[in-house]
Design an enzyme around this catalytic site. Structure first.
Site, mmCIF file in Angstrom:
data_model
loop_
_atom_site.group_PDB
_atom_site.id
_atom_site.type_symbol
_atom_site.label_atom_id
_atom_site.label_comp_id
_atom_site.label_asym_id
_atom_site.label_seq_id
_atom_site.Cartn_x
_atom_site.Cartn_y
_atom_site.Cartn_z
ATOM 1 N N ASP A 1 1.473 2.159 3.314
ATOM 2 C CA ASP A 1 2.919 1.472 4.136
ATOM 3 C C ASP A 1 4.724 1.701 3.893
ATOM 4 O OD1 ASP A 1 1.071 -0.519 4.424
ATOM 5 O OD2 ASP A 1 1.017 -2.013 2.639
ATOM 6 N N HIS B 1 0.692 -1.145 -0.321
ATOM 7 C CA HIS B 1 0.314 0.213 -0.022
ATOM 8 C C HIS B 1 1.201 1.223 0.006
ATOM 9 C CE1 HIS B 1 -3.065 -2.754 2.095
ATOM 10 N NE2 HIS B 1 -2.749 -2.292 1.721
#
Length: 441
Positions: free
Chosen positions: A109, A106
Protein backbone atom coordinates in the site's frame (compact mmCIF):
# COMPACT_ATOMS: atom_id res chain seq x y z
CA UNK A 1 9.41 17.02 -2.04
CA UNK A 2 5.62 17.28 -2.17
CA UNK A 3 4.51 20.78 -2.88
CA UNK A 4 1.58 22.40 -1.06
CA UNK A 5 -0.62 22.16 -4.17
CA UNK A 6 -0.23 18.36 -4.06
CA UNK A 7 -1.56 18.15 -0.48
CA UNK A 8 -5.27 17.66 -1.07
CA UNK A 9 -6.24 17.57 2.63
CA UNK A 10 -4.09 20.49 3.78
CA UNK A 11 -6.91 23.04 3.44
CA UNK A 12 -9.24 21.26 5.86
CA UNK A 13 -9.53 22.29 9.50
CA UNK A 14 -9.16 19.62 12.20
CA UNK A 15 -12.40 17.75 12.88
CA UNK A 16 -13.73 18.65 16.34
CA UNK A 17 -16.45 17.39 18.64
CA UNK A 18 -19.41 19.83 18.55
CA UNK A 19 -22.16 17.78 20.21
CA UNK A 20 -25.45 16.17 19.09
CA UNK A 21 -27.04 19.48 18.08
CA UNK A 22 -24.31 20.39 15.58
CA UNK A 23 -25.29 20.75 11.92
CA UNK A 24 -21.68 20.90 10.76
CA UNK A 25 -20.99 17.92 8.43
CA UNK A 26 -17.28 18.25 9.24
CA UNK A 27 -17.69 17.84 13.00
CA UNK A 28 -18.28 14.97 15.41
CA UNK A 29 -21.68 14.84 17.06
CA UNK A 30 -21.06 11.84 19.36
CA UNK A 31 -17.33 11.13 19.28
CA UNK A 32 -15.88 13.05 22.20
CA UNK A 33 -12.40 11.54 22.65
CA UNK A 34 -12.00 12.60 26.29
CA UNK A 35 -15.45 11.56 27.49
CA UNK A 36 -15.32 8.62 29.88
CA UNK A 37 -17.38 5.54 29.09
CA UNK A 38 -17.44 2.98 31.90
CA UNK A 39 -14.43 4.71 33.40
CA UNK A 40 -12.32 4.71 30.21
CA UNK A 41 -11.92 7.57 27.74
CA UNK A 42 -13.87 7.10 24.53
CA UNK A 43 -10.70 7.33 22.44
CA UNK A 44 -9.27 4.39 24.42
CA UNK A 45 -12.49 2.36 24.28
CA UNK A 46 -12.52 2.61 20.46
CA UNK A 47 -8.83 3.00 19.44
CA UNK A 48 -9.82 4.19 15.96
CA UNK A 49 -7.68 3.55 12.90
CA UNK A 50 -7.73 4.50 9.21
CA UNK A 51 -6.70 1.89 6.66
CA UNK A 52 -4.11 2.87 4.08
CA UNK A 53 -5.37 0.56 1.30
CA UNK A 54 -8.94 1.78 0.75
CA UNK A 55 -8.33 5.37 1.77
CA UNK A 56 -5.10 6.10 -0.09
CA UNK A 57 -4.17 3.17 -2.35
CA UNK A 58 -7.54 2.45 -4.00
CA UNK A 59 -8.13 4.28 -7.27
CA UNK A 60 -11.93 4.04 -7.32
CA UNK A 61 -11.99 1.16 -9.81
CA UNK A 62 -14.20 -1.91 -9.83
CA UNK A 63 -14.37 -5.04 -11.99
CA UNK A 64 -16.43 -3.16 -14.59
CA UNK A 65 -14.55 0.12 -14.77
CA UNK A 66 -11.32 2.06 -14.30
CA UNK A 67 -10.42 4.26 -11.35
CA UNK A 68 -12.38 7.46 -10.84
CA UNK A 69 -10.23 9.17 -8.18
CA UNK A 70 -7.85 11.92 -9.27
CA UNK A 71 -5.20 11.86 -6.55
CA UNK A 72 -1.80 13.54 -6.88
CA UNK A 73 -0.02 10.30 -5.91
CA UNK A 74 -1.67 8.60 -8.93
CA UNK A 75 -2.96 5.34 -7.42
CA UNK A 76 -3.71 3.99 -10.91
CA UNK A 77 0.04 3.92 -11.68
CA UNK A 78 2.86 1.77 -10.23
CA UNK A 79 4.23 3.82 -7.34
CA UNK A 80 7.63 5.43 -7.66
CA UNK A 81 9.49 6.49 -4.53
CA UNK A 82 8.33 10.07 -5.13
CA UNK A 83 4.69 9.02 -5.49
CA UNK A 84 4.94 6.83 -2.37
CA UNK A 85 6.20 9.81 -0.37
CA UNK A 86 3.47 12.03 -1.80
CA UNK A 87 0.88 9.46 -0.70
CA UNK A 88 2.46 9.25 2.76
CA UNK A 89 2.39 13.02 3.31
CA UNK A 90 -1.25 13.21 2.21
CA UNK A 91 -2.19 10.23 4.38
CA UNK A 92 -0.76 11.86 7.48
CA UNK A 93 -2.38 15.17 6.59
CA UNK A 94 -5.70 13.30 6.63
CA UNK A 95 -4.96 11.38 9.84
CA UNK A 96 -3.98 14.54 11.70
CA UNK A 97 -7.13 16.40 10.66
CA UNK A 98 -9.43 13.48 11.37
CA UNK A 99 -7.92 13.19 14.85
CA UNK A 100 -7.71 9.39 15.02
CA UNK A 101 -4.85 7.81 16.99
CA UNK A 102 -3.96 4.91 14.64
CA UNK A 103 -3.55 3.69 11.07
CA UNK A 104 -3.03 0.27 9.43
CA UNK A 105 -1.29 -0.71 6.19
CA UNK A 106 -0.10 -3.52 3.93
CA UNK A 107 3.48 -3.36 2.72
CA UNK A 108 2.59 -2.65 -0.93
CA UNK A 109 0.00 0.00 0.00
CA UNK A 110 2.70 2.40 1.07
CA UNK A 111 5.99 1.50 -0.65
CA UNK A 112 7.27 2.07 -4.16
CA UNK A 113 6.60 -0.77 -6.58
CA UNK A 114 9.23 -3.54 -6.64
CA UNK A 115 10.04 -6.29 -9.12
CA UNK A 116 12.66 -8.19 -7.10
CA UNK A 117 13.10 -9.24 -3.49
CA UNK A 118 16.01 -6.81 -3.11
CA UNK A 119 13.91 -3.91 -4.44
CA UNK A 120 11.05 -4.93 -2.16
CA UNK A 121 13.32 -4.78 0.90
CA UNK A 122 14.84 -1.42 -0.04
CA UNK A 123 11.56 0.25 -0.95
CA UNK A 124 9.78 -1.00 2.16
CA UNK A 125 12.67 0.13 4.37
CA UNK A 126 12.66 3.56 2.73
CA UNK A 127 8.97 4.22 3.32
CA UNK A 128 9.13 2.81 6.87
CA UNK A 129 11.86 5.32 7.66
CA UNK A 130 9.65 8.15 6.36
CA UNK A 131 6.68 6.76 8.31
CA UNK A 132 8.73 6.83 11.49
CA UNK A 133 9.40 10.52 10.93
CA UNK A 134 5.73 11.34 10.28
CA UNK A 135 4.58 9.27 13.27
CA UNK A 136 7.03 11.06 15.54
CA UNK A 137 5.88 14.45 14.24
CA UNK A 138 2.13 13.76 14.52
CA UNK A 139 1.78 11.28 17.39
CA UNK A 140 -0.22 8.89 15.16
CA UNK A 141 0.56 5.23 15.92
CA UNK A 142 0.36 1.93 14.04
CA UNK A 143 -2.50 -0.34 15.14
CA UNK A 144 -1.24 -3.18 12.94
CA UNK A 145 0.72 -4.01 9.85
CA UNK A 146 0.27 -6.80 7.33
CA UNK A 147 1.74 -8.15 4.10
CA UNK A 148 -0.28 -8.29 0.89
CA UNK A 149 -0.17 -11.99 -0.05
CA UNK A 150 -3.02 -11.93 -2.55
CA UNK A 151 -2.71 -9.19 -5.22
CA UNK A 152 0.41 -10.28 -7.12
CA UNK A 153 -0.14 -12.92 -9.85
CA UNK A 154 2.27 -15.27 -8.04
CA UNK A 155 -0.44 -15.69 -5.38
CA UNK A 156 -3.18 -16.79 -7.78
CA UNK A 157 -3.25 -20.23 -6.12
CA UNK A 158 -2.64 -18.97 -2.61
CA UNK A 159 0.40 -17.98 -0.57
CA UNK A 160 0.97 -20.33 2.37
CA UNK A 161 -1.37 -22.84 0.69
CA UNK A 162 0.20 -22.56 -2.77
CA UNK A 163 1.14 -25.80 -4.55
CA UNK A 164 4.51 -24.12 -5.24
CA UNK A 165 7.16 -24.12 -2.47
CA UNK A 166 8.76 -21.10 -4.19
CA UNK A 167 5.56 -19.10 -3.67
CA UNK A 168 5.42 -20.30 -0.04
CA UNK A 169 8.99 -19.00 0.37
CA UNK A 170 8.16 -15.60 -1.22
CA UNK A 171 5.24 -15.25 1.17
CA UNK A 172 7.57 -16.00 4.09
CA UNK A 173 9.95 -13.32 2.82
CA UNK A 174 7.19 -10.70 2.62
CA UNK A 175 5.85 -11.51 6.07
CA UNK A 176 9.31 -11.42 7.66
CA UNK A 177 10.00 -7.99 6.19
CA UNK A 178 6.60 -6.61 7.18
CA UNK A 179 6.56 -8.16 10.65
CA UNK A 180 9.96 -6.61 11.35
CA UNK A 181 8.76 -3.28 9.92
CA UNK A 182 5.68 -3.42 12.17
CA UNK A 183 7.93 -4.11 15.15
CA UNK A 184 10.17 -1.19 14.23
CA UNK A 185 7.17 1.14 13.97
CA UNK A 186 5.83 0.09 17.37
CA UNK A 187 2.76 -1.64 15.93
CA UNK A 188 0.31 -3.00 18.49
CA UNK A 189 -0.59 -6.12 16.45
CA UNK A 190 0.29 -8.00 13.26
CA UNK A 191 -2.46 -9.33 10.95
CA UNK A 192 -2.53 -12.21 8.46
CA UNK A 193 -5.40 -12.03 5.98
CA UNK A 194 -5.50 -15.20 3.89
CA UNK A 195 -7.42 -13.81 0.94
CA UNK A 196 -6.42 -16.69 -1.30
CA UNK A 197 -5.72 -19.34 1.33
CA UNK A 198 -8.40 -21.65 0.02
CA UNK A 199 -9.47 -23.07 -3.31
CA UNK A 200 -11.55 -22.32 -6.39
CA UNK A 201 -12.21 -26.00 -7.10
CA UNK A 202 -11.56 -28.99 -4.87
CA UNK A 203 -10.76 -31.03 -7.99
CA UNK A 204 -7.19 -29.69 -8.18
CA UNK A 205 -6.70 -29.30 -4.41
CA UNK A 206 -4.83 -31.47 -1.91
CA UNK A 207 -6.78 -30.14 1.05
CA UNK A 208 -4.89 -31.90 3.89
CA UNK A 209 -1.55 -30.71 2.47
CA UNK A 210 -2.78 -27.12 2.16
CA UNK A 211 -4.12 -27.11 5.72
CA UNK A 212 -0.79 -28.42 7.03
CA UNK A 213 1.12 -25.81 4.99
CA UNK A 214 -1.04 -23.04 6.43
CA UNK A 215 -0.54 -24.38 9.95
CA UNK A 216 3.22 -24.52 9.46
CA UNK A 217 3.31 -21.01 7.98
CA UNK A 218 1.41 -19.54 10.90
CA UNK A 219 3.70 -21.36 13.32
CA UNK A 220 6.72 -19.87 11.52
CA UNK A 221 5.26 -16.38 11.92
CA UNK A 222 4.74 -16.94 15.65
CA UNK A 223 8.29 -18.29 15.99
CA UNK A 224 9.71 -15.22 14.25
CA UNK A 225 7.61 -12.89 16.37
CA UNK A 226 9.24 -14.31 19.49
CA UNK A 227 12.69 -14.30 17.88
CA UNK A 228 12.59 -10.55 17.19
CA UNK A 229 10.81 -9.69 20.45
CA UNK A 230 7.59 -8.39 18.92
CA UNK A 231 5.19 -8.07 21.85
CA UNK A 232 1.87 -7.72 20.04
CA UNK A 233 -0.47 -10.57 19.14
CA UNK A 234 -0.60 -12.24 15.73
CA UNK A 235 -4.12 -11.89 14.36
CA UNK A 236 -5.91 -13.98 11.69
CA UNK A 237 -8.81 -12.35 9.85
CA UNK A 238 -11.67 -14.78 9.12
CA UNK A 239 -13.51 -14.69 5.80
CA UNK A 240 -15.59 -17.43 4.13
CA UNK A 241 -14.93 -16.76 0.44
CA UNK A 242 -14.07 -14.08 -2.12
CA UNK A 243 -11.74 -14.09 -3.85
CA UNK A 244 -11.40 -17.86 -3.29
CA UNK A 245 -14.53 -20.00 -3.53
CA UNK A 246 -13.76 -21.49 -0.12
CA UNK A 247 -11.28 -20.08 2.39
CA UNK A 248 -9.89 -22.12 5.27
CA UNK A 249 -10.50 -19.35 7.83
CA UNK A 250 -14.21 -18.91 7.08
CA UNK A 251 -15.35 -17.69 10.53
CA UNK A 252 -14.21 -17.40 14.15
CA UNK A 253 -15.25 -20.93 15.14
CA UNK A 254 -13.44 -22.41 12.14
CA UNK A 255 -10.30 -20.44 12.95
CA UNK A 256 -10.40 -21.62 16.55
CA UNK A 257 -10.64 -25.25 15.46
CA UNK A 258 -7.70 -24.68 13.10
CA UNK A 259 -5.61 -23.05 15.83
CA UNK A 260 -6.36 -25.92 18.24
CA UNK A 261 -5.28 -28.48 15.66
CA UNK A 262 -1.90 -26.82 15.18
CA UNK A 263 -1.35 -25.86 18.83
CA UNK A 264 -1.65 -22.12 18.22
CA UNK A 265 -4.74 -21.20 20.24
CA UNK A 266 -2.63 -19.52 22.93
CA UNK A 267 -0.55 -17.58 20.40
CA UNK A 268 -2.97 -16.30 17.77
CA UNK A 269 -6.15 -14.24 18.00
CA UNK A 270 -8.69 -12.99 15.45
CA UNK A 271 -9.22 -9.68 13.71
CA UNK A 272 -12.98 -9.75 13.05
CA UNK A 273 -14.43 -7.83 10.11
CA UNK A 274 -18.12 -6.95 10.19
CA UNK A 275 -18.62 -7.54 6.45
CA UNK A 276 -16.83 -10.90 6.60
CA UNK A 277 -19.07 -12.01 9.47
CA UNK A 278 -22.21 -11.42 7.43
CA UNK A 279 -20.68 -13.05 4.34
CA UNK A 280 -20.22 -16.17 6.49
CA UNK A 281 -23.91 -16.09 7.41
CA UNK A 282 -23.22 -14.94 10.96
CA UNK A 283 -24.03 -11.74 12.80
CA UNK A 284 -21.20 -9.41 13.77
CA UNK A 285 -22.07 -9.72 17.46
CA UNK A 286 -22.06 -13.53 17.19
CA UNK A 287 -18.49 -13.52 15.90
CA UNK A 288 -17.43 -11.15 18.69
CA UNK A 289 -19.12 -13.23 21.40
CA UNK A 290 -17.64 -16.46 19.98
CA UNK A 291 -14.12 -15.02 19.90
CA UNK A 292 -14.49 -13.82 23.49
CA UNK A 293 -15.81 -17.22 24.60
CA UNK A 294 -12.80 -18.97 23.03
CA UNK A 295 -10.35 -16.39 24.38
CA UNK A 296 -9.12 -15.33 20.92
CA UNK A 297 -10.70 -11.88 20.52
CA UNK A 298 -8.11 -9.48 19.13
CA UNK A 299 -9.28 -6.54 17.04
CA UNK A 300 -11.98 -5.25 14.68
CA UNK A 301 -12.17 -4.21 11.04
CA UNK A 302 -15.27 -2.06 11.01
CA UNK A 303 -17.42 -1.74 7.88
CA UNK A 304 -20.63 -3.17 6.45
CA UNK A 305 -21.87 -5.00 3.39
CA UNK A 306 -24.97 -4.42 1.31
CA UNK A 307 -27.66 -7.08 1.91
CA UNK A 308 -28.56 -6.95 -1.80
CA UNK A 309 -24.99 -7.84 -2.83
CA UNK A 310 -23.25 -11.14 -2.25
CA UNK A 311 -19.74 -9.77 -1.95
CA UNK A 312 -17.55 -7.68 0.29
CA UNK A 313 -18.64 -4.09 -0.44
CA UNK A 314 -16.62 -2.54 2.42
CA UNK A 315 -18.97 0.37 3.08
CA UNK A 316 -18.75 2.68 6.07
CA UNK A 317 -20.94 1.55 8.99
CA UNK A 318 -24.29 3.29 9.45
CA UNK A 319 -26.34 0.84 11.57
CA UNK A 320 -26.45 2.22 15.11
CA UNK A 321 -28.80 -0.48 16.55
CA UNK A 322 -26.71 -3.29 15.06
CA UNK A 323 -23.42 -1.85 16.26
CA UNK A 324 -24.91 -1.26 19.71
CA UNK A 325 -25.02 -5.05 20.10
CA UNK A 326 -21.47 -5.40 18.78
CA UNK A 327 -20.16 -2.82 21.27
CA UNK A 328 -22.22 -4.39 24.05
CA UNK A 329 -20.50 -7.77 23.59
CA UNK A 330 -17.08 -6.16 23.26
CA UNK A 331 -17.57 -4.28 26.54
CA UNK A 332 -19.01 -7.36 28.27
CA UNK A 333 -15.99 -9.33 27.05
CA UNK A 334 -13.54 -6.92 28.65
CA UNK A 335 -13.17 -4.22 26.01
CA UNK A 336 -11.08 -3.79 22.87
CA UNK A 337 -7.77 -4.41 24.68
CA UNK A 338 -4.72 -4.06 22.45
CA UNK A 339 -6.88 -4.07 19.34
CA UNK A 340 -8.96 -1.27 17.88
CA UNK A 341 -11.56 -0.33 15.31
CA UNK A 342 -9.93 -0.08 11.90
CA UNK A 343 -12.07 1.46 9.16
CA UNK A 344 -11.58 -1.19 6.47
CA UNK A 345 -14.07 0.80 4.42
CA UNK A 346 -13.97 2.78 1.23
CA UNK A 347 -15.99 5.67 -0.11
CA UNK A 348 -18.14 4.84 -3.12
CA UNK A 349 -16.74 5.01 -6.64
CA UNK A 350 -18.71 8.19 -7.35
CA UNK A 351 -17.43 9.90 -4.18
CA UNK A 352 -14.48 11.44 -5.98
CA UNK A 353 -13.76 14.56 -3.89
CA UNK A 354 -11.30 14.68 -0.96
CA UNK A 355 -14.09 15.86 1.35
CA UNK A 356 -15.95 12.59 0.73
CA UNK A 357 -13.22 10.72 2.58
CA UNK A 358 -13.87 12.94 5.62
CA UNK A 359 -17.62 12.42 5.39
CA UNK A 360 -17.21 8.63 5.31
CA UNK A 361 -14.93 8.49 8.33
CA UNK A 362 -16.76 11.12 10.38
CA UNK A 363 -20.06 9.28 9.89
CA UNK A 364 -18.53 5.92 10.76
CA UNK A 365 -16.80 7.28 13.86
CA UNK A 366 -19.99 8.92 15.11
CA UNK A 367 -21.96 5.71 14.55
CA UNK A 368 -19.41 3.80 16.64
CA UNK A 369 -19.42 6.46 19.35
CA UNK A 370 -23.23 6.50 19.61
CA UNK A 371 -23.31 2.69 19.70
CA UNK A 372 -20.70 2.76 22.49
CA UNK A 373 -22.86 5.14 24.52
CA UNK A 374 -25.91 2.96 23.91
CA UNK A 375 -24.04 -0.13 25.07
CA UNK A 376 -22.90 1.71 28.20
CA UNK A 377 -26.53 2.59 28.94
CA UNK A 378 -27.69 -1.03 28.52
CA UNK A 379 -24.98 -2.25 30.89
CA UNK A 380 -25.83 0.48 33.39
CA UNK A 381 -29.54 -0.40 33.23
CA UNK A 382 -28.72 -3.99 34.18
CA UNK A 383 -31.98 -5.65 33.14
CA UNK A 384 -30.51 -7.59 30.23
CA UNK A 385 -27.72 -9.06 32.37
CA UNK A 386 -30.15 -9.86 35.18
CA UNK A 387 -32.48 -11.68 32.82
CA UNK A 388 -29.67 -13.82 31.40
CA UNK A 389 -28.36 -14.52 34.89
CA UNK A 390 -31.81 -15.59 36.08
CA UNK A 391 -32.31 -17.79 33.02
CA UNK A 392 -29.26 -19.90 33.89
CA UNK A 393 -29.60 -19.66 37.67
CA UNK A 394 -30.46 -23.34 38.01
CA UNK A 395 -26.86 -24.25 37.19
CA UNK A 396 -25.73 -22.48 40.37
CA UNK A 397 -28.14 -24.41 42.56
CA UNK A 398 -27.46 -27.83 44.12
CA UNK A 399 -28.86 -29.99 41.34
CA UNK A 400 -27.23 -27.87 38.63
CA UNK A 401 -23.84 -28.22 40.29
CA UNK A 402 -24.29 -32.00 40.56
CA UNK A 403 -25.53 -32.29 36.97
CA UNK A 404 -22.43 -30.63 35.60
CA UNK A 405 -20.25 -33.31 37.25
CA UNK A 406 -22.44 -36.40 36.87
CA UNK A 407 -22.15 -39.24 34.40
CA UNK A 408 -24.72 -39.89 31.71
CA UNK A 409 -26.04 -42.91 33.63
CA UNK A 410 -26.31 -40.97 36.90
CA UNK A 411 -28.37 -38.24 35.25
CA UNK A 412 -30.58 -40.79 33.51
CA UNK A 413 -31.19 -42.60 36.80
CA UNK A 414 -32.07 -39.30 38.50
CA UNK A 415 -34.77 -38.64 35.92
CA UNK A 416 -36.30 -42.08 36.48
CA UNK A 417 -36.08 -41.91 40.29
CA UNK A 418 -37.19 -38.31 40.80
CA UNK A 419 -39.90 -38.20 38.18
CA UNK A 420 -38.88 -34.74 37.02
CA UNK A 421 -40.84 -33.46 34.02
CA UNK A 422 -39.24 -30.20 32.74
CA UNK A 423 -41.53 -27.71 30.99
CA UNK A 424 -40.57 -24.97 28.49
CA UNK A 425 -39.93 -21.52 29.92
CA UNK A 426 -40.23 -18.35 27.88
CA UNK A 427 -36.99 -16.92 26.53
CA UNK A 428 -38.72 -13.49 26.37
CA UNK A 429 -37.07 -12.68 23.03
CA UNK A 430 -39.58 -9.99 22.10
CA UNK A 431 -39.28 -8.33 25.51
CA UNK A 432 -35.48 -8.31 25.29
CA UNK A 433 -35.48 -6.91 21.75
CA UNK A 434 -37.83 -4.16 22.88
CA UNK A 435 -35.60 -3.46 25.86
CA UNK A 436 -32.47 -3.10 23.72
CA UNK A 437 -34.30 -0.91 21.21
CA UNK A 438 -35.10 1.58 23.98
CA UNK A 439 -31.38 2.32 24.17
CA UNK A 440 -30.28 1.69 20.58
CA UNK A 441 -31.87 4.58 18.75
Amino acid sequence: MTDQTDRIFAGFDPIRYEGPDSDNPLAYRFYDPEREVLGVKMKDQLRLAVCYWHSFAWAGHDIFGAGTFNRPWQPTQPATEALAENKLINAFDFLERLGVPYFCFHDVDAMAAASTADEHRRHLAAIVERMEERMAATGVKLLWGTANLFSHPRYAAGAATSPSPEVFAWAAFQVREMLEATHRLGGANYVLWGGREGYDTILNTDLPREMDQLGRFLSMVVEHKHKIGFGGPILVEPKPHEPAKHQYDRDVATVYGFLRRYGLEKEVKVNIEANHATLAGNSFEHEIATATAYGIFGSIDINRGDPQNGWDTDQFPNDIPGLTLALLYILKGGGIGQGGFNFDAKVRRQSVDPVDLFHGHIGGIDVLAKALLNAEAIIGDGRLDRFVGDRYAGWSEDFGKRASQSSLAELADHVVESGIDPRPQSGRQEYLENLVNRFAG
